[in-house]
Design a protein around this motif. Structure first.
Motif, PDB file in Angstrom:
ATOM      1  N   THR A 260       2.181  -8.397   7.704  1.00 49.13           N
ATOM      2  CA  THR A 260       1.985  -8.535   6.257  1.00 49.13           C
ATOM      3  C   THR A 260       2.050  -7.183   5.560  1.00 49.13           C
ATOM      4  O   THR A 260       2.728  -7.019   4.542  1.00 49.13           O
ATOM      5  CB  THR A 260       0.629  -9.208   5.973  1.00 49.13           C
ATOM      6  N   LEU A 261       1.334  -6.198   6.102  1.00 45.02           N
ATOM      7  CA  LEU A 261       1.315  -4.870   5.496  1.00 45.02           C
ATOM      8  C   LEU A 261       2.683  -4.204   5.576  1.00 45.02           C
ATOM      9  O   LEU A 261       3.112  -3.519   4.635  1.00 45.02           O
ATOM     10  CB  LEU A 261       0.256  -3.997   6.178  1.00 45.02           C
ATOM     11  N   TYR A 262       3.370  -4.386   6.697  1.00 43.26           N
ATOM     12  CA  TYR A 262       4.676  -3.748   6.895  1.00 43.26           C
ATOM     13  C   TYR A 262       5.694  -4.284   5.879  1.00 43.26           C
ATOM     14  O   TYR A 262       6.387  -3.528   5.187  1.00 43.26           O
ATOM     15  CB  TYR A 262       5.152  -4.004   8.320  1.00 43.26           C
ATOM     16  N   VAL A 263       5.787  -5.615   5.785  1.00 45.92           N
ATOM     17  CA  VAL A 263       6.734  -6.220   4.850  1.00 45.92           C
ATOM     18  C   VAL A 263       6.376  -5.861   3.411  1.00 45.92           C
ATOM     19  O   VAL A 263       7.252  -5.511   2.597  1.00 45.92           O
ATOM     20  CB  VAL A 263       6.764  -7.753   5.029  1.00 45.92           C
ATOM     21  N   SER A 264       5.082  -5.902   3.073  1.00 46.05           N
ATOM     22  CA  SER A 264       4.649  -5.592   1.702  1.00 46.05           C
ATOM     23  C   SER A 264       4.913  -4.134   1.357  1.00 46.05           C
ATOM     24  O   SER A 264       5.291  -3.810   0.216  1.00 46.05           O
ATOM     25  CB  SER A 264       3.164  -5.912   1.533  1.00 46.05           C
ATOM     26  N   ALA A 265       4.707  -3.226   2.333  1.00 43.75           N
ATOM     27  CA  ALA A 265       4.940  -1.809   2.076  1.00 43.75           C
ATOM     28  C   ALA A 265       6.413  -1.542   1.772  1.00 43.75           C
ATOM     29  O   ALA A 265       6.749  -0.783   0.846  1.00 43.75           O
ATOM     30  CB  ALA A 265       4.484  -0.988   3.278  1.00 43.75           C
ATOM     31  N   ILE A 266       7.308  -2.159   2.535  1.00 43.63           N
ATOM     32  CA  ILE A 266       8.737  -1.979   2.265  1.00 43.63           C
ATOM     33  C   ILE A 266       9.100  -2.563   0.906  1.00 43.63           C
ATOM     34  O   ILE A 266       9.869  -1.961   0.134  1.00 43.63           O
ATOM     35  CB  ILE A 266       9.569  -2.631   3.388  1.00 43.63           C
ATOM     36  N   ALA A 267       8.548  -3.733   0.597  1.00 44.08           N
ATOM     37  CA  ALA A 267       8.835  -4.354  -0.697  1.00 44.08           C
ATOM     38  C   ALA A 267       8.366  -3.475  -1.850  1.00 44.08           C
ATOM     39  O   ALA A 267       9.079  -3.281  -2.844  1.00 44.08           O
ATOM     40  CB  ALA A 267       8.175  -5.732  -0.770  1.00 44.08           C
TER      41      ALA A 267
END
Length: 486
Positions: A260-267
């Motif tokens: 969740t954090l990884y995808v949100s950080a890239i977004a």
């Protein structure tokens, strides 16, 4: 009578009460408005409010309480010995509701009379064939007590519906008569109407608070139930997510939180710079003509369904990243990856940052700009040193809204990032998020008695706490800079 039709009847009575109350007030004074304490419309409003609001409130409470009462009463009719081995009472009650629905459908089609239904006994083969005719599938083991409970459910529900109709109409008519009887020239209708509306607005404002409390309590109760079945130390300190509905599951939250954090950080890495720079350009540099064209085109991105973004990630962005970046660099060979979902999600949330930031920047007083220019600052210096610091609280709020939108996204992650729960730094590997696993754990014929299903509520509560921490952090930042610039 159905709740929708009953509500329409109550609303019709309230509308009639408005016109009758207004007409009665005018008739009493011979249409001389000077003799009335309030305007005629207020007399009509009092009749309409006393007719509609108590009746609709009673109906809403009745609809909330009725299923709980009926469920408790009918559930006690099924003995423990009739529960299938390895099943729960909740699943048996689901069969009871399906049979009751099937009986209603059969009676509506005229395939059976009320008399034959009351005389019908638990011939299971006949029951199954009749239910199959109306498209109702039953569980493997249907006991005679379950069929009798279904008939009782149908009968009790019918009585409750009649009772709700009678009680609601009685309250509506009582309010109608009471408010109409009170109409007098000296009656302070305006005061009564405004007081009633004020309390109505207060009640409406409490709906948000009540909804939040209900969500939190439902998550907390089910999470406590989950930790009674599954050890908390395994949930918080293990690093493996491997649910097995037959038993032996490993349910660690950290692979999902990492995804969740990884995808949100890239977004956010995509959306925040692009959205903020677009907002600065539209607010400070663009002409009215360019702004009138560019802003609506940018906001179109917010209206595209997330499933369309997911398909775009699956068909276009994923294969492109795989063929042009991941495979040449030896970082992976799958089109489903964190980078794919993050990039597409970043494009999706650009309008959340740009539109809100643009509105906040435009709200900065022009006097701050004029003072900066009077001091000899250039336009870029004014933007960097005056406008952005003054607009920072609103910009932080826009970024927080975009972050919440990214954290809660599901469809783009399912189609773009896959469903593999793992801890990895490689952005070109397939991973998943908390929201995706909440959906997958609650999909299908689930039983709210196993840790594999109840873990969805623990994941939801964790996500809620995480979002709450983000809100508190943003509030601290906003308060700090607001004190500085106000």
């Amino acid at each position: 009578m159905t709740p929708g039709l009953l509500a329409l009847i109550v609303l019709a009575l309230a509308c009639g009460g408005f016109f009758l109350g207004r007409f009665r007030a005018l008739q009493m004074v011979g249409k001389d408005l000077r003799l009335l304490h309030s305007l005629p419309g207020y007399y009509g409003q009092t009749v309409a409010l006393f007719t509609g609001v108590p009746a609709l409130a009673l109906m809403a409470v009745w609809l909330l309480v009725q299923p709980i009462v009926i469920e408790t009463r009918i559930s006690s009719m099924i003995p423990e010995a009739d529960l299938p081995q390895g099943s729960s009472r909740d699943l048996v009650m689901a069969d009871v509701r399906r049979i009751a629905y099937g009986l209603d459908t059969i009676l509506a089609r005229g395939a059976m009379s009320e008399a034959s239904l009351s005389e019908m006994r638990a011939d299971l083969s006949d029951i199954r064939s009749r239910m199959a005719d109306v498209g109702v599938a039953l569980g493997a083991d249907v006991q005679p007590s379950v069929f009798e409970a279904a008939k009782a459910w149908r009968h009790t529900t019918g009585l409750a519906r009649v009772g709700m109709t009678a009680a609601t109409l009685a309250v509506a008519l009582a309010g109608f008569g009471f408010a109409t009887f009170r109409i007098r020239p000296e009656f302070r209708a305006r005061n009564v109407s405004e007081t009633f509306l004020r309390w109505l607005l207060i009640a409406a404002s409490l709906v948000a608070i009540g909804t939040t409390i209900g969500i939190v309590l439902s998550l907390v109760f089910q999470t406590v139930h989950f930790f009674q079945l599954y050890p908390a130390q395994e949930f918080f300190f293990s690093l493996t997510w491997n649910p097995k509905f037959g038993g032996g599951s490993e349910l660690s939250i950290w692979p999902l939180v990492w995804g969740t954090l990884y995808v949100s950080a890239i977004a956010l890495a995509v959306a925040v710079p692009v959205g903020l720079f677009a907002a600065i350009y539209l607010a400070e540099y663009a002409s009215k003509k360019v702004r009138g064209i560019a802003k609506p085109l940018l906001e179109v991105l917010a209206g595209i369904p997330t499933i369309v973004y997911g398909l775009f990630a699956l068909i276009t962005v994923g294969p492109l990243l795989r063929d042009w970046v991941a495979q040449p660099l030896g970082l992976g060979s799958s089109s489903s990856s964190v980078m794919t979902a993050g990039l597409v999600m970043g494009v999706m949330i650009i309008p959340f940052v740009s539109s809100l930031s643009d509105d906040i920047i435009n709200a900065v007083p022009q006097s701050l700009r004029d003072g900066s220019f009077a001091m000899g600052a250039t336009q870029s210096e004014t933007v960097k040193q005056v406008i952005l610091p003054a607009a920072l609280p609103g910009i932080v709020g826009a970024i927080l809204l975009a972050a919440s939108r990214a954290i809660g996204e599901t469809m783009i992650v399912v189609l773009g990032a896959g469903a593999a729960a793992k801890l990895s730094m490689n952005p070109f590997e397939a991973m998943t998020t908390v929201t995706v696993k909440i959906v997958s754990q609650l999909t299908g014929d689930t039983e709210f008695a196993s840790p594999e299903t109840l873990v969805a509520f623990a994941l939801g509560l964790t996500l809620f706490v995480f979002t709450l921490v983000l809100n508190v952090l943003a509030l601290v930042i906003v308060r700090k800079y607001r004190e500085q610039y106000e």
